[in-house]
Design an enzyme around this catalytic site. Structure first.
Site, PDB file in Angstrom:
ATOM      1  CG  HIS A 231      -1.977  -0.895   1.281  1.00  0.00           C
ATOM      2  ND1 HIS A 231      -1.892  -1.747   2.529  1.00  0.00           N
ATOM      3  CD2 HIS A 231      -2.820  -1.321   0.494  1.00  0.00           C
ATOM      4  CE1 HIS A 231      -3.219  -2.481   2.342  1.00  0.00           C
ATOM      5  NE2 HIS A 231      -3.647  -2.414   1.066  1.00  0.00           N
TER       6      HIS A 231
ATOM      7  CB  SER B  44      -4.189  -6.369   4.427  1.00  0.00           C
ATOM      8  OG  SER B  44      -3.693  -5.067   4.144  1.00  0.00           O
TER       9      SER B  44
ATOM     10  NE  ARG C  35      -2.696  -7.419  -4.278  1.00  0.00           N
ATOM     11  CZ  ARG C  35      -3.228  -7.875  -3.336  1.00  0.00           C
ATOM     12  NH1 ARG C  35      -2.560  -7.976  -2.129  1.00  0.00           N
ATOM     13  NH2 ARG C  35      -4.542  -8.465  -3.381  1.00  0.00           N
TER      14      ARG C  35
END
Ligand code: PNS
Length: 166
Positions: free
Chosen positions: A21, A134, A96
């Site tokens: 991030h 995450s 990603r």
């Protein structure tokens, strides 16, 4: 705010903010004047979460404490509505790889239908952080692993505090 200032919204759950991030936000800062890191607190996100929205915001603020062009804010409801309240016409998302593509493509098309004036910009993260998520950080931390390679220092500190008190 000046009339020509370009603001991007960088939305997400940020539970917690990762080095991936951080990389995307730093890339966005090279393109726009200001970035609003927008933490969604729709109930489904918060219920499954590890950190409270307040903690997520605090960690983002700590990570960018030296960067006045980054603001952390919470939002509830639709992203396009939030973007309008911040006079932002750009949403930045990290991509990603192919695993992100389908979900992101669906979101961008639906957001565009809701508000065609808001554009979404996809940025590729640096190769050395492009594998980070995450959810895997939460799993590694819950299972006692070392998350140092995946998260900024303020997050690592909190993860370590949690595992000490668990
Ligand atoms: O980090 P995430 O969980 O991938 O972020 C997803 C997020 C928060 C960007 C997305 O769920 C979102 O925009 N939520 C706000 C509600 C909304 O606008 N939903 C419609 C999206 S088409």
């Amino acid at each position: 705010m000046t009339a020509t200032e370009r603001i991007a919204i960088c939305p997400g759950s940020f539970d917690p903010i990762t080095l991936g991030h951080q990389d995307i936000i730093e890339r966005a800062l090279r393109i726009v004047d200001r970035v609003v890191v927008a933490v969604s607190w729709n109930s489904s996100h918060v219920k499954q979460g590890m950190f409270t929205v307040e903690d997520r915001l605090t960690m983002i603020r700590e990570v960018f404490s030296g960067e006045p062009r980054v603001e952390a804010a919470e939002f509830q409801g639709l992203l396009v509505d939030f973007a309008r309240t911040r006079s932002a016409d750009l949403v930045v998302r990290g991509l990603r790889g192919v695993r992100d593509f389908e979900y992101e493509f669906q979101m961008v098309q639906m957001n565009r239908t809701l508000d065609p004036t808001i554009e979404t910009l996809f940025l590729a993260p640096a190769a050395d952080v492009s594998h980070i998520s995450s959810s895997l950080v939460r799993e590694i931390s819950r299972l006692g692993g070392d998350a140092a390679s995946f998260v900024p220092e303020p997050v690592l500190r909190r993860l370590e505090e949690r595992s000490r008190s668990a």
